[in-house]
Design a protein around this motif. Sequence first.
Motif, PDB file in Angstrom:
ATOM      1  N   GLN A   2      52.418   3.853   7.363  1.00 42.57           N
ATOM      2  CA  GLN A   2      51.350   2.877   7.460  1.00 42.57           C
ATOM      3  C   GLN A   2      50.592   2.796   6.137  1.00 42.57           C
ATOM      4  OE1 GLN A   2      50.957   0.992  10.258  1.00 42.57           O
ATOM      5  NE2 GLN A   2      52.780   2.079  11.008  1.00 42.57           N
ATOM      6  N   ASN A   3      49.964   1.643   5.880  1.00 42.14           N
ATOM      7  CA  ASN A   3      49.201   1.483   4.646  1.00 42.14           C
ATOM      8  C   ASN A   3      48.130   2.554   4.494  1.00 42.14           C
ATOM      9  OD1 ASN A   3      50.584  -1.024   5.114  1.00 42.14           O
ATOM     10  ND2 ASN A   3      49.241  -1.971   3.598  1.00 42.14           N
ATOM     11  N   SER A   4      47.527   2.954   5.624  1.00 44.89           N
ATOM     12  CA  SER A   4      46.454   3.939   5.576  1.00 44.89           C
ATOM     13  C   SER A   4      46.935   5.297   5.103  1.00 44.89           C
ATOM     14  CB  SER A   4      45.809   4.062   6.956  1.00 44.89           C
ATOM     15  OG  SER A   4      46.771   4.451   7.930  1.00 44.89           O
ATOM     16  N   GLU A   5      48.246   5.541   5.146  1.00 44.16           N
ATOM     17  CA  GLU A   5      48.805   6.827   4.729  1.00 44.16           C
ATOM     18  C   GLU A   5      49.121   6.864   3.239  1.00 44.16           C
ATOM     19  OE1 GLU A   5      52.259   7.471   7.082  1.00 44.16           O
ATOM     20  OE2 GLU A   5      51.238   7.163   8.991  1.00 44.16           O
ATOM     21  N   LYS A   7      48.620   6.812  -0.755  1.00 45.64           N
ATOM     22  CA  LYS A   7      47.608   7.217  -1.724  1.00 45.64           C
ATOM     23  C   LYS A   7      47.543   6.206  -2.859  1.00 45.64           C
ATOM     24  CE  LYS A   7      47.751  12.212  -0.842  1.00 45.64           C
ATOM     25  NZ  LYS A   7      47.911  13.560  -1.448  1.00 45.64           N
ATOM     26  N   THR A   8      46.324   5.758  -3.137  1.00 44.78           N
ATOM     27  CA  THR A   8      46.118   4.826  -4.240  1.00 44.78           C
ATOM     28  C   THR A   8      46.147   5.575  -5.571  1.00 44.78           C
ATOM     29  OG1 THR A   8      43.720   5.083  -4.143  1.00 44.78           O
ATOM     30  CG2 THR A   8      44.691   3.367  -2.763  1.00 44.78           C
ATOM     31  N   THR A 250      41.063   2.645  -5.245  1.00 47.44           N
ATOM     32  CA  THR A 250      39.959   3.249  -4.493  1.00 47.44           C
ATOM     33  C   THR A 250      38.733   3.373  -5.383  1.00 47.44           C
ATOM     34  OG1 THR A 250      41.468   4.496  -3.076  1.00 47.44           O
ATOM     35  CG2 THR A 250      39.200   5.292  -3.213  1.00 47.44           C
ATOM     36  N   GLU A 286      38.605  -8.387  -1.239  1.00 46.30           N
ATOM     37  CA  GLU A 286      37.418  -8.098  -0.439  1.00 46.30           C
ATOM     38  C   GLU A 286      36.156  -8.799  -0.949  1.00 46.30           C
ATOM     39  OE1 GLU A 286      40.467  -5.047   0.236  1.00 46.30           O
ATOM     40  OE2 GLU A 286      39.575  -5.880  -1.591  1.00 46.30           O
ATOM     41  N   GLN A 321      36.049   3.577  -0.704  1.00 43.09           N
ATOM     42  CA  GLN A 321      36.502   2.283  -0.197  1.00 43.09           C
ATOM     43  C   GLN A 321      37.686   1.777  -1.016  1.00 43.09           C
ATOM     44  OE1 GLN A 321      33.326  -0.567   0.066  1.00 43.09           O
ATOM     45  NE2 GLN A 321      34.680  -2.302   0.475  1.00 43.09           N
ATOM     46  N   GLN A 322      38.659   1.189  -0.349  1.00 46.10           N
ATOM     47  CA  GLN A 322      39.811   0.615  -1.040  1.00 46.10           C
ATOM     48  C   GLN A 322      39.562  -0.857  -1.357  1.00 46.10           C
ATOM     49  OE1 GLN A 322      43.577   1.244   0.911  1.00 46.10           O
ATOM     50  NE2 GLN A 322      43.486   3.468   0.677  1.00 46.10           N
ATOM     51  N   HIS A 324      41.681  -4.400  -2.999  1.00 45.05           N
ATOM     52  CA  HIS A 324      42.988  -4.990  -3.290  1.00 45.05           C
ATOM     53  C   HIS A 324      42.844  -5.969  -4.454  1.00 45.05           C
ATOM     54  CE1 HIS A 324      43.542  -3.469   0.783  1.00 45.05           C
ATOM     55  NE2 HIS A 324      44.849  -3.606   0.636  1.00 45.05           N
ATOM     56  N   GLN A 350      56.363  -4.294   1.470  1.00 44.79           N
ATOM     57  CA  GLN A 350      56.232  -4.493   2.907  1.00 44.79           C
ATOM     58  C   GLN A 350      57.218  -5.582   3.317  1.00 44.79           C
ATOM     59  OE1 GLN A 350      52.290  -5.334   4.418  1.00 44.79           O
ATOM     60  NE2 GLN A 350      52.932  -4.807   6.491  1.00 44.79           N
TER      61      GLN A 350
END
Length: 377
Positions: A2-5, A7-8, A250, A286, A321-322, A324, A350
């Motif tokens: 998942q995107n949440s996993e 690392k930036t 991030t 964002e 906070q991330q 994009h 993706q």
Amino acid sequence: MQNSELKTPYFMINEEKLIANLEKAKQLKACSGVKLVLALKCFSTWGVFDVIKPYLDGTTSSGPYEVRLGHETFGGETHAYSVGYTEDDVKEVAGLCDKLIFNSQSQLSAHRHLVEGKASIGLRLNPGVSYAGQDLANPAREFSRLGVQADHLDPTVFDTIDGVMFHMNCENKDVDAFITLLDAISTQFGEQLDKLDWVSLGGGVFFTWPGYDIDKLGQALKQFAEKHGVQLYLEPGEAIITKTTDLVVTVVDIVENGMKTAIVNSATEAHRLDTLIYNEPASIREASDNGSHEYVIGSCSCLAGDQFCVTQFEHPLAIGQQLHIEDSAGYTMVKLNWFNGLKMPAIFCQRVDGRIQTLNEFGYDDFKRSLSQWPID
């Protein structure tokens, strides 16, 4: 995964958006008869060539390694061009490419014997007209070294080559402006073009831009090809991958010195170099045009002026906070570097089915090996 996993920092290519651009390329080919070759100088992430190959006819290159990459990973037609070939360069690529385009008559004279019988031979011409937003990217700028100008041409050269290449556009979103340039080269070089088999019109034609009249472009290309009896090529780069990819970062700190600056774990100089070179602010997904909270989005490099943009948000940003950074495919991954020893962004795709595929990840060993290789003699 998942995107949440993830690392930036990392790049995320969206296959669905890529296909949407490619469908426009398919439309252009169908109505014009033009062939399209991907400009690897803009985008060389070969992990998604499986998506692009069914739509395009091959690749075009600006250096020997790109020629080899296109030949090995894309197939189709492989076009080779360089502003300046060494003899070793020509020997390396002549057996890998279908067309080899020289930048000058002197290069053509010096190296053509290495190409004859192996690839179709071309020459780049500089028509003295162009469409470019900045002088830095203008191929017809004063004292340009790119291509042969009309008043320097030996007219007999057209009896000894198969085709020519013009590259005279940079992010040209105006179909009428492009047609004006097309008419100009037809008028200036028409008699010579009639002797050739093919003409490449280079890249920078932004036919995937929203609202672009693809059919009008296609009709103009078709008429040009029929008038001069040539196979036309375009060399799209940005047009194929525009708005397909985010650089995800991030916020690691927020500082204030007259303005609030959100420092992110990335840098324009290392990861999005054209933002710095062309002074073109990045767009943040964002952000909000009507937001009341203004921030500089600053990098974590040591370069004082290294920032992505100044923009507004509806709510205050927070550490962790991330963000994009949109439209980060063209001229980004091909220009990644290790400035400041920053972590190199991973590259993901993706896929249409939602699956996230890892195309590449980088670590300390890649940084270390790029500078020296042990053991040192």
